[in-house]
Scaffold this motif. Sequence first.
Motif, PDB file in Angstrom:
ATOM      1  N   GLY A   1       0.710  -1.263  -0.018  1.00 54.54           N
ATOM      2  CA  GLY A   1       0.305  -0.115  -0.319  1.00 54.54           C
ATOM      3  C   GLY A   1       0.705   1.061   0.113  1.00 54.54           C
ATOM      4  N   ASP A   2       1.440   1.131   0.430  1.00 54.78           N
ATOM      5  CA  ASP A   2       2.785   2.296   0.362  1.00 54.78           C
ATOM      6  C   ASP A   2       3.047   2.422  -0.676  1.00 54.78           C
ATOM      7  N   PHE A   3       3.486   1.451  -1.323  1.00 50.65           N
ATOM      8  CA  PHE A   3       4.016   1.982  -2.650  1.00 50.65           C
ATOM      9  C   PHE A   3       3.280   2.273  -3.887  1.00 50.65           C
ATOM     10  N   ALA A   4       2.272   1.660  -3.651  1.00 50.66           N
ATOM     11  CA  ALA A   4       0.905   2.483  -4.078  1.00 50.66           C
ATOM     12  C   ALA A   4       0.857   3.330  -4.211  1.00 50.66           C
ATOM     13  N   ALA A   5       1.220   4.172  -3.187  1.00 55.12           N
ATOM     14  CA  ALA A   5       0.883   5.235  -2.615  1.00 55.12           C
ATOM     15  C   ALA A   5       1.729   6.407  -3.684  1.00 55.12           C
ATOM     16  N   LEU A   6       3.017   5.737  -3.537  1.00 52.07           N
ATOM     17  CA  LEU A   6       4.118   6.904  -4.345  1.00 52.07           C
ATOM     18  C   LEU A   6       3.665   6.217  -5.912  1.00 52.07           C
ATOM     19  N   VAL A   7       3.384   5.713  -6.609  1.00 55.95           N
ATOM     20  CA  VAL A   7       3.750   5.657  -8.032  1.00 55.95           C
ATOM     21  C   VAL A   7       3.491   7.034  -8.440  1.00 55.95           C
ATOM     22  N   ASP A   8       2.283   8.054  -7.532  1.00 54.24           N
ATOM     23  CA  ASP A   8       1.739   9.267  -8.948  1.00 54.24           C
ATOM     24  C   ASP A   8       2.567  10.056  -7.153  1.00 54.24           C
ATOM     25  N   THR A   9       3.294   9.830  -7.022  1.00 50.04           N
ATOM     26  CA  THR A   9       3.795  11.241  -6.051  1.00 50.04           C
ATOM     27  C   THR A   9       4.569  12.277  -6.730  1.00 50.04           C
ATOM     28  N   VAL A  10       4.302  13.388  -6.063  1.00 52.27           N
ATOM     29  CA  VAL A  10       5.969  14.403  -7.249  1.00 52.27           C
ATOM     30  C   VAL A  10       6.448  15.118  -6.790  1.00 52.27           C
ATOM     31  N   ASP A  11       6.538  14.063  -5.476  1.00 47.55           N
ATOM     32  CA  ASP A  11       7.905  14.670  -4.877  1.00 47.55           C
ATOM     33  C   ASP A  11       8.759  13.429  -4.032  1.00 47.55           C
ATOM     34  N   LEU A  12       9.617  12.638  -5.050  1.00 44.69           N
ATOM     35  CA  LEU A  12       9.926  11.583  -4.602  1.00 44.69           C
ATOM     36  C   LEU A  12      10.615  11.059  -2.756  1.00 44.69           C
ATOM     37  N   MET A  13      11.775  12.235  -3.383  1.00 42.95           N
ATOM     38  CA  MET A  13      12.301  12.498  -1.695  1.00 42.95           C
ATOM     39  C   MET A  13      11.608  12.537  -0.772  1.00 42.95           C
ATOM     40  N   GLY A  14      11.091  13.375  -1.291  1.00 45.52           N
ATOM     41  CA  GLY A  14       9.387  13.562  -0.153  1.00 45.52           C
ATOM     42  C   GLY A  14       8.812  12.695   0.712  1.00 45.52           C
ATOM     43  N   ALA A  15       8.596  12.047  -0.634  1.00 47.84           N
ATOM     44  CA  ALA A  15       7.947  11.088  -0.464  1.00 47.84           C
ATOM     45  C   ALA A  15       8.711   9.441   0.398  1.00 47.84           C
ATOM     46  N   PHE A  16      10.064   9.281   0.076  1.00 38.94           N
ATOM     47  CA  PHE A  16      11.223   8.187   1.409  1.00 38.94           C
ATOM     48  C   PHE A  16      11.134   8.841   2.152  1.00 38.94           C
ATOM     49  N   ARG A  17      11.396  10.216   2.285  1.00 39.03           N
ATOM     50  CA  ARG A  17      11.387  10.857   3.806  1.00 39.03           C
ATOM     51  C   ARG A  17      10.665  10.520   4.761  1.00 39.03           C
ATOM     52  N   SER A  18       9.593  10.239   4.196  1.00 38.32           N
ATOM     53  CA  SER A  18       7.914  10.133   4.892  1.00 38.32           C
ATOM     54  C   SER A  18       8.280   8.640   4.528  1.00 38.32           C
ATOM     55  N   LEU A  19       8.558   7.658   4.064  1.00 42.50           N
ATOM     56  CA  LEU A  19       8.398   6.632   4.699  1.00 42.50           C
ATOM     57  C   LEU A  19       9.022   6.218   5.211  1.00 42.50           C
ATOM     58  N   GLY A  20      10.544   6.898   5.506  1.00 47.13           N
ATOM     59  CA  GLY A  20      12.006   6.409   6.619  1.00 47.13           C
ATOM     60  C   GLY A  20      11.244   6.683   7.736  1.00 47.13           C
ATOM     61  N   ARG A  21      11.082   7.734   7.789  1.00 48.21           N
ATOM     62  CA  ARG A  21       9.585   8.301   9.018  1.00 48.21           C
ATOM     63  C   ARG A  21       9.362   7.258   9.923  1.00 48.21           C
ATOM     64  N   HIS A  22       8.395   6.871   8.986  1.00 46.82           N
ATOM     65  CA  HIS A  22       6.899   5.978   9.229  1.00 46.82           C
ATOM     66  C   HIS A  22       7.790   4.712  10.116  1.00 46.82           C
ATOM     67  N   HIS A  23       8.582   4.269   9.403  1.00 42.72           N
ATOM     68  CA  HIS A  23       9.196   2.617   9.572  1.00 42.72           C
ATOM     69  C   HIS A  23      10.179   2.939  10.238  1.00 42.72           C
ATOM     70  N   PHE A  24      10.874   3.910  10.458  1.00 43.23           N
ATOM     71  CA  PHE A  24      12.191   3.745  11.237  1.00 43.23           C
ATOM     72  C   PHE A  24      11.907   4.227  12.396  1.00 43.23           C
ATOM     73  N   ILE A  25      11.568   5.112  12.482  1.00 39.26           N
ATOM     74  CA  ILE A  25      12.093   6.163  14.047  1.00 39.26           C
ATOM     75  C   ILE A  25       9.952   6.299  14.475  1.00 39.26           C
ATOM     76  N   GLU A  26       8.905   6.374  13.952  1.00 42.31           N
ATOM     77  CA  GLU A  26       7.622   6.243  14.360  1.00 42.31           C
ATOM     78  C   GLU A  26       7.716   5.182  14.844  1.00 42.31           C
ATOM     79  N   LYS A  27       7.026   3.851  13.973  1.00 42.97           N
ATOM     80  CA  LYS A  27       6.892   2.766  14.721  1.00 42.97           C
ATOM     81  C   LYS A  27       7.605   1.996  16.067  1.00 42.97           C
TER      82      LYS A  27
END
Length: 212
Positions: free
Chosen positions: A72-98
């Motif tokens: 689901g995370d990657f499906a939401a990223l396909v149409d992102t307009v800011d790839l690195m911003g999206a990667f940063r959001s994923l990184g925070r979610h999986h490695f900091i917030e969890k």
Amino acid sequence: MSLARAPRYLDRRPQILDAAETCFTRSGFHRTTMQDVAGEAGMVPGNLYRYFPSKDALILALIERDRAEIAGDFAALVDTVDLMGAFRSLGRHHFIEKPREKAVLTLEIWSEAARNPAIADVMGGVQAEVRRGIIAVCEKARSKGEIDHSIDLDAVARLILTLSDGLIRRRALDPGFESETEVATLLDLIGAVLCGAVLLHPCSALNNINSR
């Protein structure tokens, strides 16, 4: 059906999987019994077996739950307009917030995969799916001019997987692990690779070296 009787028909699998996560993280896979999981879930063992016949079934269901979330995370990223911003959001979610316990549980699953071919096969499938997800997102970004066409996206995906696995291991085992700093460093490296500032050996070249 009356409201008083409705709860007994509810699917209790999410509750059971949450209980299994707690037990496996606390005591390890092999020291945890099905009775432990049932007690944590607030149910009798007989009812637990109606949903999951074994601990292997529980751990496979936990892997599938994580796989569905990542997909689901990657499906939401396909149409992102800011790839690195999206990667940063994923990184925070999986490695900091969890919670750190998720990293501990992942190590427990990896350890079991080293001994159990069925679990290893499922884990290999998840890793392959994540790699394809990373490549698909990067291909979309490249079509919009965000990534240079000369960059080997398969090599990028493998790098991200390797670095992510290292973060999970260190977060689980290193009491001094600083999530914010480590995740920022990882993302800076990925950003440098995607903009061409850091060059990766193509996977085909690495395969040729390894075959010598």
